[in-house]
Write a protein that holds these residues in place. Structure first.
Motif, PDB file in Angstrom:
ATOM      1  N   LYS A 111       9.666   9.158   2.559  1.00  0.00           N
ATOM      2  CA  LYS A 111       9.722   8.553   1.225  1.00  0.00           C
ATOM      3  C   LYS A 111       9.182   7.126   1.326  1.00  0.00           C
ATOM      4  N   PRO A 112       8.148   6.790   0.527  1.00  0.00           N
ATOM      5  CA  PRO A 112       7.538   5.456   0.655  1.00  0.00           C
ATOM      6  C   PRO A 112       8.556   4.317   0.522  1.00  0.00           C
ATOM      7  N   GLU A 113       9.541   4.447  -0.400  1.00  0.00           N
ATOM      8  CA  GLU A 113      10.508   3.343  -0.584  1.00  0.00           C
ATOM      9  C   GLU A 113      11.300   3.098   0.706  1.00  0.00           C
ATOM     10  N   SER A 128       0.816  -1.201   0.000  1.00  0.00           N
ATOM     11  CA  SER A 128       0.000   0.000   0.000  1.00  0.00           C
ATOM     12  C   SER A 128       0.862   1.268   0.000  1.00  0.00           C
ATOM     13  N   LEU A 129       2.024   1.204   0.633  1.00  0.00           N
ATOM     14  CA  LEU A 129       2.935   2.363   0.607  1.00  0.00           C
ATOM     15  C   LEU A 129       3.354   2.671  -0.823  1.00  0.00           C
ATOM     16  N   LEU A 130       3.649   1.602  -1.600  1.00  0.00           N
ATOM     17  CA  LEU A 130       4.081   1.819  -2.985  1.00  0.00           C
ATOM     18  C   LEU A 130       2.917   2.312  -3.836  1.00  0.00           C
ATOM     19  N   GLU A 131       1.736   1.815  -3.537  1.00  0.00           N
ATOM     20  CA  GLU A 131       0.537   2.156  -4.313  1.00  0.00           C
ATOM     21  C   GLU A 131       0.026   3.569  -3.965  1.00  0.00           C
ATOM     22  N   ASN A 132      -0.048   3.841  -2.669  1.00  0.00           N
ATOM     23  CA  ASN A 132      -0.742   5.067  -2.225  1.00  0.00           C
ATOM     24  C   ASN A 132       0.155   6.110  -1.575  1.00  0.00           C
ATOM     25  N   GLY A 133       1.401   5.749  -1.295  1.00  0.00           N
ATOM     26  CA  GLY A 133       2.320   6.709  -0.685  1.00  0.00           C
ATOM     27  C   GLY A 133       2.310   6.653   0.836  1.00  0.00           C
ATOM     28  N   SER A 134       3.043   7.603   1.439  1.00  0.00           N
ATOM     29  CA  SER A 134       3.275   7.550   2.885  1.00  0.00           C
ATOM     30  C   SER A 134       2.002   7.805   3.700  1.00  0.00           C
ATOM     31  N   THR A 192      -0.445   6.025   3.759  1.00  0.00           N
ATOM     32  CA  THR A 192      -0.794   4.703   4.316  1.00  0.00           C
ATOM     33  C   THR A 192      -0.244   4.545   5.725  1.00  0.00           C
ATOM     34  N   LEU A 231       3.885  12.249   6.545  1.00  0.00           N
ATOM     35  CA  LEU A 231       3.561  12.409   5.117  1.00  0.00           C
ATOM     36  C   LEU A 231       4.801  12.761   4.296  1.00  0.00           C
TER      37      LEU A 231
END
Ligand code: MLT
Length: 255
Positions: free
Chosen positions: A168-170, A127-133, A135, A165
């Motif tokens: 970085k999601p990665e 979900s982090l990769l899909e929707n960002g931080s 999540t 927010l």
């Protein structure tokens, strides 16, 4: 790796939790930097630190902390870890116990993830990769502070939300995977021979006080303290109580 290094005296290294950065320790830094050397890094991939270009297990986070200590010419330090920062602290204490004179374990737990918890980490990563931080913000914010603080203190809520927010999601994905595969540290703690302080929040549902108290009992001669009216993020939610316990422990260590 981003870090702040403030004050002089006995070095104290503070390791933050997920999905946070060094700013979670702002009240401890302010209270300690007159008498201690306070080091607050952002763990790799989080806050202002770069995203690592290699798989990150907790041992790799620990290696970066040892490299930072070498870079800062710190041979020995007091180590304080909050939640994920506590997991990194376990790895440091297993790899290089001779570099630490005392440990503070805050709102963390020694056991590894259950299969269910691991799968939830994978879901969070996807979900982090899909929707960002957002999540991680949505999952964690209601657990970091008590309902009372969330309702009454919109400034603190907004500040925390902004910090999460901005992640970085990665970087957060790497953190999720490292936590999913962490080892059980109970044996390590049972064999520890240094002053230890364990701090819990009475309303923490991520690392409940019962688990923290059990963990303190595992560690020879550890001191256990529970902060009333604190959820998971006790150092930021109840800084005055937290700092009193922290300073009392540090003062007893001497310099
Ligand atoms: C943290 O606060 O660092 C995390 O909630 C720890 C965890 O998810 O196990």
């Amino acid at each position: 790796m981003f870090y702040e290094d403030q004050g002089n005296g006995l070095p104290v290294i503070f390791l933050h939790g997920f999905p946070l950065d060094h700013t979670m320790w702002q009240h401890q830094t302010a209270a300690l930097k007159g008498s201690y050397r306070v080091i607050t890094p952002d763990l790799p991939g989080m806050g202002q630190s770069d995203i690592p270009q290699e798989p990150m297990m907790l041992d790799e986070y620990a290696n970066r902390i040892i490299a930072l200590m070498d870079h800062l010419n710190i041979h020995k330090a007091v180590l304080a870890g909050f939640s994920m920062g506590g997991y990194v602290a376990f790895s440091l204490l297993s790899k290089a116990p001779e570099r630490f004179t005392a440990v503070i374990l805050s709102n963390t737990r020694p056991e590894s993830d259950s299969q269910e918890a691991r799968i939830n980490r994978f879901r969070m990563a996807a979900s982090l990769l899909e929707n960002g931080s957002v999540t991680a913000r949505d999952a964690m914010l209601p657990k970091l502070l008590t309902g009372h603080t969330l309702e009454k203190d919109s400034h603190r809520k907004e500040m925390l939300s902004k910090t999460m927010l901005a992640m970085k999601p990665e970087g957060l994905v790497l953190a999720c995977l490292s936590m999913a595969y962490r080892k059980d540290s109970s044996e390590l703690l049972a064999g520890m021979h240094m002053p230890a302080l364990v701090i819990a929040g009475s309303q923490d549902i991520v690392t409940p006080p019962e688990i923290m108290e059990q963990m303190a009992k595992l560690i020879p001669n550890a001191h256990y303290a529970e902060i009333n009216g604190a959820a998971h993020l006790a150092p930021l939610e109840r800084p005055e109580d937290y700092n009193r316990i922290l300073l009392d422990f540090l003062q007893k260590l001497g310099s």
